[in-house]
Scaffold this active site. Sequence first.
Site, PDB file in Angstrom:
ATOM      1  N   SER A   1      -6.653   3.601   4.023  1.00  0.00           N
ATOM      2  CA  SER A   1      -5.902   2.794   3.050  1.00  0.00           C
ATOM      3  C   SER A   1      -6.835   1.976   2.158  1.00  0.00           C
ATOM      4  O   SER A   1      -6.576   0.817   1.835  1.00  0.00           O
ATOM      5  CB  SER A   1      -4.916   1.860   3.766  1.00  0.00           C
ATOM      6  OG  SER A   1      -3.948   1.375   2.855  1.00  0.00           O
TER       7      SER A   1
ATOM      8  N   SER B   1       0.799  -1.234   0.000  1.00  0.00           N
ATOM      9  CA  SER B   1       0.000   0.000   0.000  1.00  0.00           C
ATOM     10  C   SER B   1       0.827   1.276   0.000  1.00  0.00           C
ATOM     11  O   SER B   1       0.259   2.374  -0.075  1.00  0.00           O
ATOM     12  CB  SER B   1      -0.956   0.012   1.200  1.00  0.00           C
ATOM     13  OG  SER B   1      -2.070  -0.814   0.946  1.00  0.00           O
TER      14      SER B   1
ATOM     15  N   LYS C   1      -0.025   3.624  -2.704  1.00  0.00           N
ATOM     16  CA  LYS C   1      -1.041   4.671  -2.596  1.00  0.00           C
ATOM     17  C   LYS C   1      -0.433   6.064  -2.425  1.00  0.00           C
ATOM     18  O   LYS C   1      -1.128   7.069  -2.615  1.00  0.00           O
ATOM     19  CB  LYS C   1      -1.992   4.364  -1.452  1.00  0.00           C
ATOM     20  CG  LYS C   1      -2.827   3.088  -1.651  1.00  0.00           C
ATOM     21  CD  LYS C   1      -3.811   2.895  -0.516  1.00  0.00           C
ATOM     22  CE  LYS C   1      -4.714   1.684  -0.734  1.00  0.00           C
ATOM     23  NZ  LYS C   1      -4.057   0.409  -0.395  1.00  0.00           N
TER      24      LYS C   1
END
Length: 388
Positions: free
Chosen positions: A126, A63, A66
């Site tokens: 997230s 992640s 992101k």
Amino acid sequence: METKRLIQSALLVSAFSSSAVLAAPSITPDPPVIGAKGYILMDFNTGQVLVEKNAHDPLNPASLTKLMTAYVAGQEVNAGNVTLQDNVTISQNAWAKNFPDSSKMFIEVGTSVSLMDLYRGLIVQSGNDASVAIAEHVAGSEGAFVGLMNSWAKRLGLNNTAYTNPHGLDSEGLYSTPYDIALLSQAIIRDLPDIYPLYSETSYAYNGITQYNRNGLLRDRSLNVDGMKTGYTSGAGYSLATSATSGDMRLISVVMGSSSTKSRESESKQLLSYGFRFYDTVLASSEGKPLSEARLWMGESDSLKVGSAENIYLTLPKSDVNKVEAELVYNGDLVAPIQAGQVVGEVVYTVGGDEVAKAELTALESVDEGSIFKRIIDWFKMLIASWL
């Protein structure tokens, strides 16, 4: 013309923040050795790397991907192509149910969600669903957005990074490095001042569900952490990009491939604590503030204020902060006319005679040619000076 040098004899401590001149240790110990697969500690202002291991080895970013999703969307906001007030209609592709075993914002098909809310879902929660919704709104499709992600990676100099999706779920061809993630984090803080504060929010509620920021260091009172992003997949392990401040100093740490949530936090804390304890970032030259007044020939004035066109920061061991000297190196004699902003040489910063940084030396003012009589007088003075 022969290059001329002017050595500034005074130390530059007076230009530094007060915290920089406090008593410092006489030695800098070795950095901590931590268990993550790859890690880095970088100063935000200077980009100087203080600690690293496998910092340029491609790893699965999970992640941390992101971060680039947020950056690309933020640049589109800056360009005026989208706004944070835009209402985004959630597509089937972005539906939360497409991500049953991973983090999500819990958005539903056909609903309208503001881009700012999606940003919070992306950064605080997230959300993989929020990532896809942002991508589709910004670029029209997930694939087109991934193209923007890779274009921005090249523009930012992320030379060992490639993206295949906007959320970071395990995918062949998706990789990055601790160094590249640190550069990207630096860019977010620098280029997205309206978005970066979201990284310090500890919780966000959407669709009746409150979720908490997974970055536990935001709640650690021993550090002033204000971002940035966690990451985890079974293929990547546990990762964490962190930014923290101490006085005027900001550090960025990135750990990738840690063994647990607690280890990624403790390892990040070790790196940050080491950096703040043994290093300092000081403002060596302020934008537009004169470093010296140089001799100017053939001008209406006999002197020219010179300095740096931007703030120049140095990251140094605390024991070296009060040893910095500046050497001004001119590109020959300065002859009018001179325009403000014109590069006239360079300023070289040294510690104990060793160069630690350099920057362009520029004219801070414009000076026109003097009268014919003034130019004749200066010509004779220059001629006599050359003989001497």
